[in-house]
Design a protein around this motif. Structure first.
Motif, PDB file in Angstrom:
ATOM      1  N   UNK A  42       0.860  -1.182   0.000  1.00 23.27           N
ATOM      2  CA  UNK A  42       0.000   0.000   0.000  1.00 23.27           C
ATOM      3  C   UNK A  42       0.893   1.228   0.000  1.00 23.27           C
ATOM      4  N   UNK A  43       0.498   2.220  -0.773  1.00 22.83           N
ATOM      5  CA  UNK A  43       1.265   3.461  -0.845  1.00 22.83           C
ATOM      6  C   UNK A  43       0.312   4.639  -0.940  1.00 22.83           C
ATOM      7  N   UNK A  44       0.723   5.739  -0.326  1.00 27.60           N
ATOM      8  CA  UNK A  44      -0.039   6.989  -0.424  1.00 27.60           C
ATOM      9  C   UNK A  44       0.915   8.095  -0.833  1.00 27.60           C
ATOM     10  N   UNK A  45       0.497   8.875  -1.812  1.00 35.22           N
ATOM     11  CA  UNK A  45       1.285   9.999  -2.313  1.00 35.22           C
ATOM     12  C   UNK A  45       0.485  11.276  -2.079  1.00 35.22           C
ATOM     13  N   UNK A  46       1.067  12.182  -1.328  1.00 31.72           N
ATOM     14  CA  UNK A  46       0.455  13.488  -1.102  1.00 31.72           C
ATOM     15  C   UNK A  46       1.321  14.543  -1.758  1.00 31.72           C
ATOM     16  N   UNK A  47       0.734  15.342  -2.654  1.00 31.54           N
ATOM     17  CA  UNK A  47       1.477  16.403  -3.321  1.00 31.54           C
ATOM     18  C   UNK A  47       0.600  17.641  -3.431  1.00 31.54           C
ATOM     19  N   UNK A  48       0.853  18.593  -2.543  1.00 28.82           N
ATOM     20  CA  UNK A  48       0.187  19.896  -2.611  1.00 28.82           C
ATOM     21  C   UNK A  48      -1.328  19.785  -2.766  1.00 28.82           C
ATOM     22  N   UNK A  49      -1.930  19.051  -1.850  1.00 32.39           N
ATOM     23  CA  UNK A  49      -3.385  18.940  -1.823  1.00 32.39           C
ATOM     24  C   UNK A  49      -3.953  17.770  -2.588  1.00 32.39           C
ATOM     25  N   UNK A  50      -3.154  17.125  -3.429  1.00 36.04           N
ATOM     26  CA  UNK A  50      -3.612  15.954  -4.166  1.00 36.04           C
ATOM     27  C   UNK A  50      -3.146  14.699  -3.435  1.00 36.04           C
ATOM     28  N   UNK A  92      -3.207  10.526  -3.556  1.00 37.92           N
ATOM     29  CA  UNK A  92      -3.465   9.317  -4.338  1.00 37.92           C
ATOM     30  C   UNK A  92      -2.977   8.128  -3.530  1.00 37.92           C
ATOM     31  N   UNK A  93      -3.836   7.132  -3.355  1.00 36.05           N
ATOM     32  CA  UNK A  93      -3.481   5.926  -2.613  1.00 36.05           C
ATOM     33  C   UNK A  93      -3.803   4.709  -3.456  1.00 36.05           C
ATOM     34  N   UNK A  94      -2.996   3.660  -3.291  1.00 28.84           N
ATOM     35  CA  UNK A  94      -3.235   2.419  -4.015  1.00 28.84           C
ATOM     36  C   UNK A  94      -2.747   1.236  -3.207  1.00 28.84           C
ATOM     37  N   UNK A 150     -11.840   5.694   4.311  1.00 26.84           N
ATOM     38  CA  UNK A 150     -10.947   4.585   3.985  1.00 26.84           C
ATOM     39  C   UNK A 150     -10.585   4.720   2.507  1.00 26.84           C
ATOM     40  N   UNK A 151      -9.302   4.933   2.217  1.00 30.37           N
ATOM     41  CA  UNK A 151      -8.865   5.199   0.847  1.00 30.37           C
ATOM     42  C   UNK A 151      -8.678   3.923   0.034  1.00 30.37           C
ATOM     43  N   UNK A 152      -8.598   2.788   0.696  1.00 32.83           N
ATOM     44  CA  UNK A 152      -8.325   1.530   0.010  1.00 32.83           C
ATOM     45  C   UNK A 152      -9.387   0.488   0.354  1.00 32.83           C
ATOM     46  N   UNK A 153      -9.518  -0.493  -0.517  1.00 36.59           N
ATOM     47  CA  UNK A 153     -10.386  -1.644  -0.285  1.00 36.59           C
ATOM     48  C   UNK A 153      -9.498  -2.887  -0.327  1.00 36.59           C
ATOM     49  N   UNK A 154      -9.616  -3.729   0.689  1.00 38.21           N
ATOM     50  CA  UNK A 154      -8.758  -4.914   0.775  1.00 38.21           C
ATOM     51  C   UNK A 154      -8.985  -5.869  -0.395  1.00 38.21           C
ATOM     52  N   UNK A 185      -6.289   2.322  -7.413  1.00 38.02           N
ATOM     53  CA  UNK A 185      -5.959   3.632  -6.861  1.00 38.02           C
ATOM     54  C   UNK A 185      -7.206   4.474  -6.600  1.00 38.02           C
ATOM     55  N   UNK A 186      -7.074   5.352  -5.616  1.00 40.01           N
ATOM     56  CA  UNK A 186      -8.113   6.308  -5.252  1.00 40.01           C
ATOM     57  C   UNK A 186      -7.483   7.695  -5.203  1.00 40.01           C
ATOM     58  N   UNK A 187      -8.182   8.682  -5.739  1.00 41.63           N
ATOM     59  CA  UNK A 187      -7.680  10.060  -5.762  1.00 41.63           C
ATOM     60  C   UNK A 187      -8.600  10.954  -4.952  1.00 41.63           C
TER      61      UNK A 187
END
Length: 351
Positions: free
Chosen positions: A206-214, A216-218, A236-240, A281-283
């Motif tokens: 699992x990874x989450x990227x935060x960049x200036x308000x955006x 994205x998790x996957x 919850x940003x992810x689904x198992x 991924x979820x944005x």
């Protein structure tokens, strides 16, 4: 899974086979004196009976139980507790607003969780959180999970693609970078798996990227990412990718699905025998303050739903002055206090 049962685990009494190196139920090492495989690419975390050098003693620091001195034999000279390995518990804090803690837990004999995080200095600007959870029943999953997390983090850290300048294209560019990170993580797992391994290394991602308000998790597997805004509903940003998640999708209650006999059976993973490692991924566009949490099931096992977990994180943060590393450490302590049945990883970013 083994085809026949030969004996039982000395720790939990669960069934194990003669060829097993670790108990699938509790993770106890069954043959602590066994020699490591001859493949030079692998580090199986076995413990051959060799003299512990001063350098190793220095690396593990004081006794975690009483603070006493660790002797040359690897045990505390005061209370007799065996010295913890550096891999058993480690922390990272690349910036004051981002931190993570990874811990072996209480029941497992080794830490198969891993994390790798990065962040820019300015609070809320850019944070990269990666967590991988090695599958206990596979060989060398502790080595593979750490290699996977670091490989993914390095890909995310190197990329700054902004798309065509629009918010939609920027989100697409970040999602593509996250998928490239999963590819790198998968390659790292394969690089740390013996070609003739009967039970190849595997792990979740699992990874989450935060960049200036955006944001994205996957994910692939059952490690999770959450967003807990201060003044809005937690998400919850992810689904198992798991048997339990499939049951929930059919209408089975979360409590029932996540407590059943196959609750932690995952349906996707990283590894040689993985059916597919492309993350879903979820944005999300973040507009206010809150906590970004990325964790392994060692934490959410004891508090799965987003709302109560958000309350736990917020209260823990309040008790520790809002400091991310202290909060992550306290959440690990809380999970251990609930039983510590699994390895525990907590990575936090405070916006």
């Amino acid at each position: 899974m083994t085809s026949s049962t030969d004996t039982v685990c000395p720790n939990c009494g669960g069934p194990v086979a003669e060829a097993d190196l670790f108990c699938e139920a509790c993770g106890t090492e069954l043959k602590p004196g066994a020699a490591a495989p001859t493949s030079p690419a692998l580090d199986t975390d076995t413990e051959p009976t060799v003299e512990i050098t001063a350098a190793v003693v220095d690396a593990v620091g004081p006794c975690r139980s009483c603070g006493g001195t660790i002797g040359a034999d690897g045990y505390c000279e005061t209370c007799g507790t065996k010295a913890a390995k550096p891999r058993d518990h480690f922390e990272e804090q690349p910036a004051p607003w981002v931190a993570g803690v990874c811990d072996r837990g209480i029941r497992h004999s080794r830490n198969e969780d891993a994390m790798a995080i990065a962040a820019d200095a300015e609070p809320g600007s850019r944070a990269l959180l990666v967590v991988c959870d090695g599958v206990s029943s596979s060989l060398d999953s502790d080595v593979a999970s750490l290699a996977a997390a670091r490989a993914a983090r390095d890909v995310l850290e190197a990329g700054h693609a902004q798309g065509l300048g629009t918010e939609t294209s920027r989100a697409g560019a970040v999602a593509a970078r996250l998928k490239a990170a999963a590819d790198a993580a998968s390659d790292a797992v394969l690089d740390n798996t013996s070609p003739d391994s009967p039970n190849p290394a595997s792990c979740t991602f699992v990874a989450a990227v935060l960049e200036n308000g955006l944001l994205v998790a996957g994910n692939v597997g059952d490690s999770r990412a959450y967003w807990f805004p201060d003044t809005a509903e937690p998400i919850a940003l992810t689904v198992d990718d798991s048997w339990a998640a499939e049951l929930i999708a059919t209408g089975v209650s979360r409590a029932e699905a996540e407590s059943g006999p196959h609750a932690h059976a995952i349906t996707r993973w990283l590894g040689k025998d993985a059916p597919d490692h492309t993350p879903r991924t979820t944005t999300l566009h973040v507009t206010g303050p809150g906590w970004l949490l990325v964790c392994s099931d060692g934490l959410w096992n004891y508090c799965s739903e987003a709302a109560p977990l958000a309350d736990l994180v917020r209260q823990t943060a309040a008790d520790h002055g809002g400091e991310p590393k202290a909060t992550a450490s306290a959440l690990v302590d809380w999970a251990n206090a609930q039983g510590g049945q699994d390895n525990i990883t907590v990575a936090l970013a405070r916006l």
